[in-house]
Design a protein around this motif. Structure first.
Motif, PDB file in Angstrom:
ATOM      1  N   PRO A  53       0.782  -1.239   0.000  1.00 55.24           N
ATOM      2  CA  PRO A  53       0.000   0.000   0.000  1.00 55.24           C
ATOM      3  C   PRO A  53       0.817   1.294   0.000  1.00 55.24           C
ATOM      4  N   LEU A  54       2.013   1.274   0.553  1.00 55.03           N
ATOM      5  CA  LEU A  54       2.820   2.500   0.553  1.00 55.03           C
ATOM      6  C   LEU A  54       3.071   3.012  -0.855  1.00 55.03           C
ATOM      7  N   LEU A  55       3.085   2.100  -1.824  1.00 50.24           N
ATOM      8  CA  LEU A  55       3.327   2.513  -3.208  1.00 50.24           C
ATOM      9  C   LEU A  55       2.158   3.301  -3.791  1.00 50.24           C
ATOM     10  N   TYR A  56       0.985   3.170  -3.177  1.00 51.95           N
ATOM     11  CA  TYR A  56      -0.130   4.026  -3.608  1.00 51.95           C
ATOM     12  C   TYR A  56       0.223   5.500  -3.387  1.00 51.95           C
ATOM     13  N   GLY A  57       0.937   5.775  -2.304  1.00 49.30           N
ATOM     14  CA  GLY A  57       1.364   7.148  -2.035  1.00 49.30           C
ATOM     15  C   GLY A  57       2.333   7.642  -3.088  1.00 49.30           C
ATOM     16  N   ALA A 153      -6.941  14.905  -9.668  1.00 49.45           N
ATOM     17  CA  ALA A 153      -7.003  15.289  -8.248  1.00 49.45           C
ATOM     18  C   ALA A 153      -7.585  14.148  -7.413  1.00 49.45           C
ATOM     19  N   LEU A 154      -8.656  13.532  -7.910  1.00 45.42           N
ATOM     20  CA  LEU A 154      -9.276  12.428  -7.178  1.00 45.42           C
ATOM     21  C   LEU A 154      -8.345  11.225  -7.070  1.00 45.42           C
ATOM     22  N   ILE A 155      -7.640  10.933  -8.161  1.00 52.61           N
ATOM     23  CA  ILE A 155      -6.702   9.808  -8.125  1.00 52.61           C
ATOM     24  C   ILE A 155      -5.608  10.070  -7.092  1.00 52.61           C
ATOM     25  N   GLY A 156      -5.100  11.292  -7.071  1.00 54.21           N
ATOM     26  CA  GLY A 156      -4.065  11.632  -6.101  1.00 54.21           C
ATOM     27  C   GLY A 156      -4.552  11.502  -4.678  1.00 54.21           C
ATOM     28  N   VAL A 157      -5.744  12.020  -4.405  1.00 55.71           N
ATOM     29  CA  VAL A 157      -6.302  11.964  -3.049  1.00 55.71           C
ATOM     30  C   VAL A 157      -6.594  10.525  -2.632  1.00 55.71           C
ATOM     31  N   VAL A 158      -7.223   9.762  -3.537  1.00 60.66           N
ATOM     32  CA  VAL A 158      -7.556   8.371  -3.208  1.00 60.66           C
ATOM     33  C   VAL A 158      -6.292   7.521  -3.091  1.00 60.66           C
ATOM     34  N   GLY A 159      -5.297   7.809  -3.932  1.00 66.03           N
ATOM     35  CA  GLY A 159      -4.035   7.091  -3.827  1.00 66.03           C
ATOM     36  C   GLY A 159      -3.406   7.285  -2.456  1.00 66.03           C
ATOM     37  N   ALA A 160      -3.419   8.524  -1.973  1.00 65.59           N
ATOM     38  CA  ALA A 160      -2.881   8.794  -0.639  1.00 65.59           C
ATOM     39  C   ALA A 160      -3.730   8.108   0.436  1.00 65.59           C
ATOM     40  N   VAL A 163      -3.168   4.317   1.112  1.00 65.73           N
ATOM     41  CA  VAL A 163      -2.004   3.926   1.914  1.00 65.73           C
ATOM     42  C   VAL A 163      -2.447   3.465   3.304  1.00 65.73           C
ATOM     43  N   VAL A 164      -3.460   4.128   3.845  1.00 64.73           N
ATOM     44  CA  VAL A 164      -3.884   3.836   5.219  1.00 64.73           C
ATOM     45  C   VAL A 164      -5.213   3.095   5.303  1.00 64.73           C
ATOM     46  N   VAL A 165      -6.057   3.234   4.281  1.00 67.03           N
ATOM     47  CA  VAL A 165      -7.358   2.542   4.283  1.00 67.03           C
ATOM     48  C   VAL A 165      -7.244   1.340   3.356  1.00 67.03           C
ATOM     49  N   THR A 166      -6.915   0.202   3.923  1.00 68.24           N
ATOM     50  CA  THR A 166      -6.659  -0.992   3.113  1.00 68.24           C
ATOM     51  C   THR A 166      -7.804  -1.999   3.134  1.00 68.24           C
ATOM     52  N   ASP A 167      -8.703  -1.891   4.101  1.00 73.13           N
ATOM     53  CA  ASP A 167      -9.821  -2.830   4.180  1.00 73.13           C
ATOM     54  C   ASP A 167     -10.951  -2.408   3.246  1.00 73.13           C
ATOM     55  N   PRO A 168     -11.668  -3.382   2.680  1.00 69.64           N
ATOM     56  CA  PRO A 168     -12.796  -3.055   1.793  1.00 69.64           C
ATOM     57  C   PRO A 168     -13.900  -2.302   2.528  1.00 69.64           C
ATOM     58  N   ARG A 170     -17.820  -2.014   2.147  1.00 71.06           N
ATOM     59  CA  ARG A 170     -18.968  -2.602   1.432  1.00 71.06           C
ATOM     60  C   ARG A 170     -18.514  -3.286   0.145  1.00 71.06           C
ATOM     61  N   GLU A 171     -17.594  -4.169   0.266  1.00 70.48           N
ATOM     62  CA  GLU A 171     -17.086  -5.061  -0.790  1.00 70.48           C
ATOM     63  C   GLU A 171     -15.914  -4.488  -1.583  1.00 70.48           C
ATOM     64  N   PHE A 172     -15.880  -3.173  -1.779  1.00 66.22           N
ATOM     65  CA  PHE A 172     -14.840  -2.596  -2.617  1.00 66.22           C
ATOM     66  C   PHE A 172     -13.814  -1.823  -1.784  1.00 66.22           C
ATOM     67  N   THR A 173     -12.555  -1.836  -2.239  1.00 66.26           N
ATOM     68  CA  THR A 173     -11.535  -0.987  -1.632  1.00 66.26           C
ATOM     69  C   THR A 173     -11.778   0.446  -2.078  1.00 66.26           C
ATOM     70  N   VAL A 174     -11.037   1.395  -1.499  1.00 72.22           N
ATOM     71  CA  VAL A 174     -11.216   2.792  -1.911  1.00 72.22           C
ATOM     72  C   VAL A 174     -10.846   2.962  -3.380  1.00 72.22           C
ATOM     73  N   VAL A 175      -9.879   2.185  -3.858  1.00 72.92           N
ATOM     74  CA  VAL A 175      -9.517   2.250  -5.285  1.00 72.92           C
ATOM     75  C   VAL A 175     -10.661   1.710  -6.134  1.00 72.92           C
ATOM     76  N   GLY A 176     -11.286   0.635  -5.683  1.00 78.18           N
ATOM     77  CA  GLY A 176     -12.434   0.097  -6.398  1.00 78.18           C
ATOM     78  C   GLY A 176     -13.563   1.104  -6.497  1.00 78.18           C
TER      79      GLY A 176
END
Length: 202
Positions: A53-57, A153-160, A163-168, A170-176
């Motif tokens: 997950p750190l690589l998302y940052g 902007a959204l990709i940058g914010v969600v990517g950051a 890094v810390v929100v790794t659990d799904p 409601r089924e999807f991760t924050v990236v999902g």
């Protein structure tokens, strides 16, 4: 909800960077190529971020750099009086490839290629409708719910955030969830642009 209307403010903030780029002898096309390289690096970071997950940052930072370079190439072209149709074509083609790479990296990182396909079609149709308006004699359309600046902007914010929100959630991760937003809102934005263009053609 579009950041594209703040382009004039961004151009003023870019002035020192434009001056530095000109002094270094960079060309607008060279900056465009550098932007796609940065986008590819961001895609790689997002792909690996599924396991680390750190690589998302890292990917988030690279996405912001890509967006900054995307603004810089146009501002540099105006400063050098080097704006051309060929340069505009190159810039837009590379922007679309950057969009594809970044979204593919996000989707591959979580193994959700279905969401990636839905998201990338929404993004590409948004961009297509924006430039197709110009092709039929109208001004290029930047309006709608979600422009490219908003997406980056959204990709940058969600990517950051990823890094810390790794659990799904409601089924999807924050990236999902981000890919779902791109899929739904992207197509809505494309339809908005189509509606605006058709209204102007009547």
């Amino acid at each position: 909800m579009t950041l594209d209307k703040y382009r004039s403010l961004a151009d003023r903030a870019l002035e020192p960077f434009v001056t530095a780029a000109a002094r270094l002898g960079l060309t607008p096309n060279g900056v465009s190529v550098l932007a796609i390289v940065v986008a590819a690096a961001a895609a790689g970071a997002f792909y690996l971020g599924g396991d680390e997950p750190l690589l998302y940052g890292v990917g988030a930072v690279l996405v912001f750099v890509n967006g900054w370079l995307d603004l810089l190439d146009g501002a540099l072209a105006r400063r050098l009086d080097a704006a051309s149709e060929a340069g505009d074509l190159l810039d837009h083609a590379l922007d679309r490839y950057a969009d594809i790479l970044i979204i593919a990296g996000l989707a591959a990182g979580i193994g959700r290629y279905d969401l990636g396909l839905a998201a990338v079609t929404g993004v590409l149709m948004t961009s297509y409708l924006g430039t197709q308006a110009q092709a039929v004699g109208l001004d290029r359309v930047y309006g709608g719910l979600l422009g490219r600046a908003d997406r980056l902007a959204l990709i940058g914010v969600v990517g950051a955030l990823a890094v810390v929100v790794t659990d799904p959630i409601r089924e999807f991760t924050v990236v999902g969830w981000l890919l779902i937003v791109f899929a739904v809102v992207g197509h809505v934005t494309a339809l908005q642009r189509f509606y605006y263009a058709m209204g102007d053609l009547r």
